[in-house]
Design an enzyme around this catalytic site. Structure first.
Site, mmCIF file in Angstrom:
data_model
loop_
_atom_site.group_PDB
_atom_site.id
_atom_site.type_symbol
_atom_site.label_atom_id
_atom_site.label_comp_id
_atom_site.label_asym_id
_atom_site.label_seq_id
_atom_site.Cartn_x
_atom_site.Cartn_y
_atom_site.Cartn_z
ATOM 1 N N SER A 1 -1.050 -4.861 7.445
ATOM 2 C CA SER A 1 -1.334 -3.518 7.947
ATOM 3 C C SER A 1 -2.612 -3.559 8.770
ATOM 4 C CB SER A 1 -1.541 -2.572 6.749
ATOM 5 O OG SER A 1 -2.224 -1.392 7.134
ATOM 6 N N TYR B 1 -4.888 0.889 -0.979
ATOM 7 C CA TYR B 1 -3.997 0.294 0.021
ATOM 8 C C TYR B 1 -4.751 -0.719 0.881
ATOM 9 C CZ TYR B 1 -0.449 0.350 3.782
ATOM 10 O OH TYR B 1 0.502 0.017 4.720
HETATM 11 P P1 NAP Z 1 8.786 3.026 3.227
HETATM 12 O O1 NAP Z 1 9.607 3.698 4.268
HETATM 13 O O2 NAP Z 1 8.042 3.839 2.211
HETATM 14 O O3 NAP Z 1 9.708 1.936 2.444
HETATM 15 C C1 NAP Z 1 9.117 1.219 1.424
HETATM 16 C C2 NAP Z 1 10.187 0.343 0.802
HETATM 17 O O4 NAP Z 1 9.576 -0.395 -0.265
HETATM 18 C C3 NAP Z 1 11.335 1.131 0.195
HETATM 19 O O5 NAP Z 1 12.556 0.469 0.438
HETATM 20 C C4 NAP Z 1 11.020 1.120 -1.282
HETATM 21 O O6 NAP Z 1 12.159 1.160 -2.104
HETATM 22 C C5 NAP Z 1 10.401 -0.259 -1.420
HETATM 23 N N1 NAP Z 1 9.624 -0.357 -2.666
HETATM 24 C C6 NAP Z 1 8.537 0.357 -3.014
HETATM 25 N N2 NAP Z 1 8.113 -0.025 -4.237
HETATM 26 C C7 NAP Z 1 8.985 -0.994 -4.659
HETATM 27 C C8 NAP Z 1 9.096 -1.791 -5.847
HETATM 28 N N3 NAP Z 1 8.223 -1.656 -6.854
HETATM 29 N N4 NAP Z 1 10.100 -2.681 -5.938
HETATM 30 C C9 NAP Z 1 10.990 -2.817 -4.932
HETATM 31 N N5 NAP Z 1 10.942 -2.110 -3.770
HETATM 32 C C10 NAP Z 1 9.942 -1.207 -3.653
HETATM 33 O O7 NAP Z 1 7.685 2.120 3.931
HETATM 34 P P2 NAP Z 1 7.593 1.548 5.426
HETATM 35 O O8 NAP Z 1 6.791 2.476 6.248
HETATM 36 O O9 NAP Z 1 8.940 1.103 5.880
HETATM 37 O O10 NAP Z 1 6.664 0.279 5.131
HETATM 38 C C11 NAP Z 1 7.224 -0.958 4.761
HETATM 39 C C12 NAP Z 1 6.047 -1.920 4.647
HETATM 40 O O11 NAP Z 1 5.260 -1.861 5.848
HETATM 41 C C13 NAP Z 1 5.084 -1.556 3.515
HETATM 42 O O12 NAP Z 1 4.562 -2.739 2.944
HETATM 43 C C14 NAP Z 1 3.961 -0.804 4.234
HETATM 44 O O13 NAP Z 1 2.738 -0.882 3.530
HETATM 45 C C15 NAP Z 1 3.912 -1.564 5.525
HETATM 46 N N6 NAP Z 1 3.312 -0.861 6.662
HETATM 47 C C16 NAP Z 1 3.799 0.357 7.044
HETATM 48 C C17 NAP Z 1 3.227 0.966 8.171
HETATM 49 C C18 NAP Z 1 3.681 2.298 8.678
HETATM 50 O O14 NAP Z 1 2.946 2.883 9.511
HETATM 51 N N7 NAP Z 1 4.819 2.816 8.248
HETATM 52 C C19 NAP Z 1 2.218 0.331 8.875
HETATM 53 C C20 NAP Z 1 1.742 -0.893 8.414
HETATM 54 C C21 NAP Z 1 2.315 -1.482 7.313
HETATM 55 P P3 NAP Z 1 12.485 2.524 -2.927
HETATM 56 O O15 NAP Z 1 12.979 3.507 -1.917
HETATM 57 O O16 NAP Z 1 13.514 2.090 -3.923
HETATM 58 O O17 NAP Z 1 11.178 2.982 -3.552
HETATM 59 C C1 GCO Z 2 -2.446 5.713 6.564
HETATM 60 C C2 GCO Z 2 -1.187 5.048 7.028
HETATM 61 C C3 GCO Z 2 -1.457 3.591 7.383
HETATM 62 C C4 GCO Z 2 -0.189 2.947 7.860
HETATM 63 C C5 GCO Z 2 -0.382 1.515 8.191
HETATM 64 C C6 GCO Z 2 -1.314 1.317 9.330
HETATM 65 O O1 GCO Z 2 -2.358 6.567 5.664
HETATM 66 O O2 GCO Z 2 -3.490 5.366 7.126
HETATM 67 O O3 GCO Z 2 -0.152 5.152 6.054
HETATM 68 O O4 GCO Z 2 -1.961 2.936 6.255
HETATM 69 O O5 GCO Z 2 0.791 3.025 6.895
HETATM 70 O O6 GCO Z 2 -0.703 0.751 7.090
HETATM 71 O O7 GCO Z 2 -1.251 -0.044 9.706
#
Ligand code: NAP
Ligand code: GCO
Length: 267
Positions: A148, A161
């Site tokens: 992230s 986080y």
């Molecule tokens: P999301 O839409 O909230 O999806 C998260 C996924 O993780 C869901 O499929 C959820 O399954 C699964 N999960 C959560 N806890 C779990 C557990 N204990 N065991 C198994 N599965 C679990 O998140 P996203 O935005 O796609 O993000 C995916 C990854 O990218 C995360 O690591 C997040 O930190 C990272 N990320 C996101 C962003 C952003 O801006 N969106 C940016 C940087 C990094 P359930 O539905 O069953 O809970």
């Molecule tokens: C927040 C956001 C971010 C993004 C991502 C950025 O609350 O600042 O959720 O943490 O998810 O991780 O890279």
């Protein structure tokens, strides 16, 4: 394949994407499938499993899903053993599953802090530890940790986080250090602000119909002038999962529209 031919193909490879039922994980799974990989995924709620089954069916992808909490080492080991017995040794692991809790630190319960670290940092350790023996036996492996911007920066309310994602950056570098000699490449993808369910609260339209203040802030801070989409991560994931990145190890590839490089547009 001639080594002077760039190879992005994942034909014959087995990829496990944790949390790969929607959002970033599902987009990455689609990309790895398009490159030829056999997809396996997990989530930890029945509702999400049903969502995943529908999403993969709609995408025409014959993927195998597991209900498995990535923080449960015994469950992860059993899932990996079943995958190895029924699909094949895992060539590619994408540690995507993750949560965030946005709570001011002085109000955050220790249990909340621990839960975020458990899922976002300890679970990638558990999953990597489970797949590395098979990768060593096969003589190659790719581990991609979804880090992230918070692997580099902090902000209010995301102490757990940021701590977890900062740790995940160093776990990425340590797996590189410990298993590079076994021809295992471990890299991270650092998405910027991506429009998924996880960030939906930051993009809610205000009662007066205006954009959420944080939405406006991110647009001003991102040179691309927009939020990322899960699809923006597809190409980088195929690159890091393929032979084309065999000499890339311990790196975090930021896919952020330039936000980490930019001071931000003057208000
Ligand atoms: P999301 O839409 O909230 O999806 C998260 C996924 O993780 C869901 O499929 C959820 O399954 C699964 N999960 C959560 N806890 C779990 C557990 N204990 N065991 C198994 N599965 C679990 O998140 P996203 O935005 O796609 O993000 C995916 C990854 O990218 C995360 O690591 C997040 O930190 C990272 N990320 C996101 C962003 C952003 O801006 N969106 C940016 C940087 C990094 P359930 O539905 O069953 O809970
Ligand atoms: C927040 C956001 C971010 C993004 C991502 C950025 O609350 O600042 O959720 O943490 O998810 O991780 O890279």
């Amino acid at each position: 394949m001639n080594k002077d031919m760039v190879n992005f193909s994942l034909e014959g490879k087995v990829a496990l994407v944790t949390g790969g039922v929607y959002g970033i994980g599902f987009a990455i799974a689609k990309a790895l499938h398009q490159a030829g990989a056999r997809i396996v995924y997990n989530c930890h709620t029945q509702k999400s499993m049903e969502t995943g089954i529908a999403n993969y069916k709609d995408a025409g992808i014959d993927a195998k899903g597991y209900l498995c909490d990535v923080t449960d080492e015994d469950a992860v080991k059993a899932m990996v053993a079943d995958i190895e017995a029924t699909v094949g040794t895992i060539d590619i692991l994408v540690n995507n599953a993750g949560i965030i809790k946005r709570i001011p630190m002085e109000e955050m319960a220790v249990e909340d802090f621990r839960q975020v670290v458990d899922i976002d940092l300890v679970a990638p350790f558990i999953c990597a530890k489970a797949v590395i023996p098979g990768m060593i036996r096969k003589g190659h492996g790719k581990i991609i940790n979804i880090c992230s911007m918070m692997s580099e920066l902090g902000r209010e309310t995301v102490s757990a986080y940021a701590a977890a994602k900062g740790g995940l950056k160093m776990l990425t570098r340590n797996i590189c250090s410990e298993y590079g000699a076994a021809n295992i490449q471990c890299n991270g993808i650092g998405p910027g602000y991506i429009a998924t369910p996880q960030t939906a609260p930051l993009r809610e339209i205000q009662p007066d119909g205006s954009l959420h203040p944080f939405d406006k802030f991110i647009i001003a801070k991102t040179p691309a002038g927009r939020w990322g989409t899960p699809e923006d991560l597809m190409g980088p994931a195929v690159f890091l999962a393929s032979d084309a990145s065999d000499f890339v190890n311990g790196q975090i590839l930021y896919v952020d529209g330039g936000i980490l490089a930019y001071i931000g547009k003057q208000p």
